[in-house]
Design a protein around this motif. Structure first.
Motif, PDB file in Angstrom:
ATOM      1  N   ARG A  45       2.860  56.881 -47.841  1.00  0.00           N
ATOM      2  CA  ARG A  45       4.259  57.182 -47.528  1.00  0.00           C
ATOM      3  C   ARG A  45       5.200  56.652 -48.601  1.00  0.00           C
ATOM      4  NH1 ARG A  45       8.642  54.839 -45.085  1.00  0.00           N
ATOM      5  NH2 ARG A  45       7.583  52.832 -44.805  1.00  0.00           N
ATOM      6  N   LEU A  46       4.904  55.478 -49.133  1.00  0.00           N
ATOM      7  CA  LEU A  46       5.845  54.782 -50.006  1.00  0.00           C
ATOM      8  C   LEU A  46       5.712  55.132 -51.488  1.00  0.00           C
ATOM      9  CD1 LEU A  46       5.663  51.152 -48.515  1.00  0.00           C
ATOM     10  CD2 LEU A  46       7.634  52.704 -48.418  1.00  0.00           C
ATOM     11  N   LEU A  47       4.498  55.325 -51.964  1.00  0.00           N
ATOM     12  CA  LEU A  47       4.271  55.339 -53.409  1.00  0.00           C
ATOM     13  C   LEU A  47       4.100  56.736 -53.983  1.00  0.00           C
ATOM     14  CD1 LEU A  47       1.724  52.409 -53.861  1.00  0.00           C
ATOM     15  CD2 LEU A  47       4.221  52.328 -53.959  1.00  0.00           C
ATOM     16  N   PRO A  48       4.586  56.945 -55.206  1.00  0.00           N
ATOM     17  CA  PRO A  48       4.249  58.180 -55.930  1.00  0.00           C
ATOM     18  C   PRO A  48       2.738  58.252 -56.129  1.00  0.00           C
ATOM     19  CG  PRO A  48       5.994  56.947 -57.046  1.00  0.00           C
ATOM     20  CD  PRO A  48       5.453  56.041 -55.989  1.00  0.00           C
ATOM     21  N   PRO A  49       2.181  59.450 -56.252  1.00  0.00           N
ATOM     22  CA  PRO A  49       0.718  59.593 -56.315  1.00  0.00           C
ATOM     23  C   PRO A  49       0.042  58.744 -57.381  1.00  0.00           C
ATOM     24  CG  PRO A  49       1.747  61.732 -55.995  1.00  0.00           C
ATOM     25  CD  PRO A  49       2.873  60.765 -56.218  1.00  0.00           C
ATOM     26  N   HIS A  50       0.592  58.708 -58.604  1.00  0.00           N
ATOM     27  CA  HIS A  50      -0.090  57.975 -59.667  1.00  0.00           C
ATOM     28  C   HIS A  50      -0.041  56.468 -59.440  1.00  0.00           C
ATOM     29  CE1 HIS A  50       4.133  58.147 -60.842  1.00  0.00           C
ATOM     30  NE2 HIS A  50       3.933  57.186 -61.716  1.00  0.00           N
ATOM     31  N   VAL A  51       1.028  55.971 -58.807  1.00  0.00           N
ATOM     32  CA  VAL A  51       1.119  54.536 -58.515  1.00  0.00           C
ATOM     33  C   VAL A  51       0.159  54.181 -57.378  1.00  0.00           C
ATOM     34  CG1 VAL A  51       2.646  52.649 -57.852  1.00  0.00           C
ATOM     35  CG2 VAL A  51       3.503  54.471 -59.324  1.00  0.00           C
ATOM     36  N   ALA A  52       0.011  55.073 -56.412  1.00  0.00           N
ATOM     37  CA  ALA A  52      -0.936  54.838 -55.326  1.00  0.00           C
ATOM     38  C   ALA A  52      -2.368  54.757 -55.854  1.00  0.00           C
ATOM     39  CB  ALA A  52      -0.811  55.946 -54.282  1.00  0.00           C
ATOM     40  N   VAL A  53      -2.729  55.645 -56.773  1.00  0.00           N
ATOM     41  CA  VAL A  53      -4.072  55.608 -57.358  1.00  0.00           C
ATOM     42  C   VAL A  53      -4.275  54.307 -58.123  1.00  0.00           C
ATOM     43  CG1 VAL A  53      -5.581  56.679 -59.075  1.00  0.00           C
ATOM     44  CG2 VAL A  53      -4.397  58.098 -57.396  1.00  0.00           C
ATOM     45  N   GLY A  88       7.884  47.773 -54.566  1.00  0.00           N
ATOM     46  CA  GLY A  88       9.248  47.440 -54.953  1.00  0.00           C
ATOM     47  C   GLY A  88       9.792  48.268 -56.092  1.00  0.00           C
ATOM     48  N   LEU A  89       8.919  49.060 -56.748  1.00  0.00           N
ATOM     49  CA  LEU A  89       9.374  49.942 -57.819  1.00  0.00           C
ATOM     50  C   LEU A  89       9.976  51.233 -57.285  1.00  0.00           C
ATOM     51  CD1 LEU A  89       6.422  49.687 -60.363  1.00  0.00           C
ATOM     52  CD2 LEU A  89       8.775  48.974 -60.775  1.00  0.00           C
ATOM     53  N   VAL A  90       9.835  51.461 -55.992  1.00  0.00           N
ATOM     54  CA  VAL A  90      10.211  52.737 -55.405  1.00  0.00           C
ATOM     55  C   VAL A  90      11.430  52.558 -54.511  1.00  0.00           C
ATOM     56  CG1 VAL A  90       9.425  54.646 -53.961  1.00  0.00           C
ATOM     57  CG2 VAL A  90       7.803  53.452 -55.443  1.00  0.00           C
ATOM     58  N   GLY A  91      12.380  53.476 -54.610  1.00  0.00           N
ATOM     59  CA  GLY A  91      13.549  53.414 -53.743  1.00  0.00           C
ATOM     60  C   GLY A  91      14.837  53.511 -54.524  1.00  0.00           C
ATOM     61  N   ARG A  92      15.928  53.215 -53.840  1.00  0.00           N
ATOM     62  CA  ARG A  92      17.241  53.348 -54.462  1.00  0.00           C
ATOM     63  C   ARG A  92      18.150  52.164 -54.120  1.00  0.00           C
ATOM     64  NH1 ARG A  92      18.521  58.394 -56.245  1.00  0.00           N
ATOM     65  NH2 ARG A  92      20.735  58.061 -55.848  1.00  0.00           N
ATOM     66  N   SER A  93      17.571  50.993 -53.928  1.00  0.00           N
ATOM     67  CA  SER A  93      18.360  49.832 -53.543  1.00  0.00           C
ATOM     68  C   SER A  93      18.285  48.753 -54.622  1.00  0.00           C
ATOM     69  CB  SER A  93      17.863  49.271 -52.210  1.00  0.00           C
ATOM     70  OG  SER A  93      16.502  48.912 -52.322  1.00  0.00           O
ATOM     71  N   PRO A  94      19.252  47.819 -54.640  1.00  0.00           N
ATOM     72  CA  PRO A  94      19.192  46.718 -55.602  1.00  0.00           C
ATOM     73  C   PRO A  94      17.925  45.896 -55.404  1.00  0.00           C
ATOM     74  CG  PRO A  94      21.363  46.855 -54.602  1.00  0.00           C
ATOM     75  CD  PRO A  94      20.485  47.790 -53.836  1.00  0.00           C
ATOM     76  N   LEU A  95      17.381  45.397 -56.506  1.00  0.00           N
ATOM     77  CA  LEU A  95      16.147  44.629 -56.418  1.00  0.00           C
ATOM     78  C   LEU A  95      16.370  43.238 -55.855  1.00  0.00           C
ATOM     79  CD1 LEU A  95      14.396  45.588 -59.752  1.00  0.00           C
ATOM     80  CD2 LEU A  95      13.575  46.044 -57.452  1.00  0.00           C
ATOM     81  N   GLY A  96      17.462  42.594 -56.243  1.00  0.00           N
ATOM     82  CA  GLY A  96      17.698  41.239 -55.777  1.00  0.00           C
ATOM     83  C   GLY A  96      16.838  40.234 -56.520  1.00  0.00           C
ATOM     84  N   ARG A  97      16.842  38.998 -56.002  1.00  0.00           N
ATOM     85  CA  ARG A  97      16.123  37.911 -56.644  1.00  0.00           C
ATOM     86  C   ARG A  97      14.616  38.179 -56.621  1.00  0.00           C
ATOM     87  NH1 ARG A  97      16.689  31.496 -55.005  1.00  0.00           N
ATOM     88  NH2 ARG A  97      15.379  30.679 -56.687  1.00  0.00           N
ATOM     89  N   GLY A  98      13.977  37.915 -57.738  1.00  0.00           N
ATOM     90  CA  GLY A  98      12.536  38.108 -57.817  1.00  0.00           C
ATOM     91  C   GLY A  98      12.117  39.447 -58.371  1.00  0.00           C
ATOM     92  N   GLY A  99      13.096  40.320 -58.675  1.00  0.00           N
ATOM     93  CA  GLY A  99      12.766  41.608 -59.261  1.00  0.00           C
ATOM     94  C   GLY A  99      11.901  42.454 -58.346  1.00  0.00           C
ATOM     95  N   PHE A 100      11.213  43.421 -58.938  1.00  0.00           N
ATOM     96  CA  PHE A 100      10.437  44.325 -58.088  1.00  0.00           C
ATOM     97  C   PHE A 100       9.241  43.635 -57.423  1.00  0.00           C
ATOM     98  CE2 PHE A 100       7.441  45.225 -61.591  1.00  0.00           C
ATOM     99  CZ  PHE A 100       6.263  45.409 -60.893  1.00  0.00           C
ATOM    100  N   PRO A 101       8.586  42.608 -58.044  1.00  0.00           N
ATOM    101  CA  PRO A 101       7.518  41.934 -57.292  1.00  0.00           C
ATOM    102  C   PRO A 101       8.046  41.223 -56.050  1.00  0.00           C
ATOM    103  CG  PRO A 101       7.285  41.521 -59.650  1.00  0.00           C
ATOM    104  CD  PRO A 101       8.644  42.136 -59.443  1.00  0.00           C
ATOM    105  N   GLY A 102       9.251  40.649 -56.150  1.00  0.00           N
ATOM    106  CA  GLY A 102       9.849  40.004 -54.987  1.00  0.00           C
ATOM    107  C   GLY A 102      10.138  41.002 -53.887  1.00  0.00           C
ATOM    108  N   ARG A 103      10.659  42.167 -54.275  1.00  0.00           N
ATOM    109  CA  ARG A 103      10.928  43.213 -53.292  1.00  0.00           C
ATOM    110  C   ARG A 103       9.623  43.720 -52.675  1.00  0.00           C
ATOM    111  NH1 ARG A 103      13.347  45.301 -49.166  1.00  0.00           N
ATOM    112  NH2 ARG A 103      13.577  47.563 -49.189  1.00  0.00           N
ATOM    113  N   SER A 104       8.586  43.876 -53.490  1.00  0.00           N
ATOM    114  CA  SER A 104       7.278  44.291 -52.976  1.00  0.00           C
ATOM    115  C   SER A 104       6.745  43.288 -51.958  1.00  0.00           C
ATOM    116  CB  SER A 104       6.274  44.433 -54.126  1.00  0.00           C
ATOM    117  OG  SER A 104       6.682  45.407 -55.058  1.00  0.00           O
TER     118      SER A 104
END
Length: 205
Positions: A45-53, A88-104
């Protein structure tokens, strides 16, 4: 298809591109587990196909490393962590502290909490996701953090290939994602520079 009493459901209609990887022993052995099935469903549901693979290959490389070294670890938990480690690389919201790994890690924690995973286990798995982009694992990192780090870096960069020779190439042949390393690296750099997810029209002040 509904499972019988006491038998967990196997996720249905997962993408065709995943099938060669789902047949590998490291993943095939987990497909009947409820948390594994839920993680794969969310990943689709969340990831583009190549990122899911990439996420599936990350888990399989991590599992191969663990098997080759006799490392005990939370297998189902690591599959969930691998499924969410780039969410955390997917979406349209601010990443916030910790960047995309923090969001993930936040997304993984919410998923695990929703499936009543205990705090200790959640802490180990979210730490693995939060720290997977470090150049090297922390000295006190647990097996899940070390393995996720190993699998993710090996799949994208080839680093660590000597530990499990040939595995990266075999998985890439089973489920190829041409030019993935280049496009993925560009996406990560864009996130780091803008502190927002790709596609977000407004940068945080």
């Amino acid at each position: 298809m509904a499972a019988g009493p006491g038998i967990p459901e196997v996720p249905e209609a997962l993408p065709e591109a995943w099938q060669p990887l789902l047949g590998r022993p490291g993943l095939a052995e987990l497909l009947g587990h409820p948390l594994a099935g839920a993680a794969l469903t969310e990943m689709r549901r969340l990831l583009p196909p190549h990122v899911a693979v990439h996420s599936l290959r990350t888990f399989l490389l991590a599992d191969a490393c663990a098997r080759s070294h006799g490392t005990a670890y939370d297998r189902v938990g690591l599959l969930a962590a691998a499924a969410f480690h780039d969410a955390g690389l997917v979406g349209r919201s601010p990443l916030g502290r910790g960047g995309f790994p923090g969001r993930s890690a936040q997304l993984l924690d919410a998923f695990l909490a929703g499936h009543e995973v205990g705090m200790g286990r959640r802490t180990a798995l979210t730490r693995a996701v939060r720290e997977h982009l470090r150049p090297l694992p922390a000295r006190d990192a647990g097996p899940e953090a070390r393995l996720l780090h190993f699998g993710a870096w090996l799949d994208v960069t080839g680093r660590g290939e000597r530990q499990i020779p040939g595995d990266r190439k075999r998985l890439a042949e089973l489920a190829p994602t041409p030019w993935f390393a280049v496009s993925f690296s560009a996406r990560v750099v864009a996130c780091g520079l803008r502190r927002v997810l790709p596609g977000s029209p407004v940068a945080p002040r």
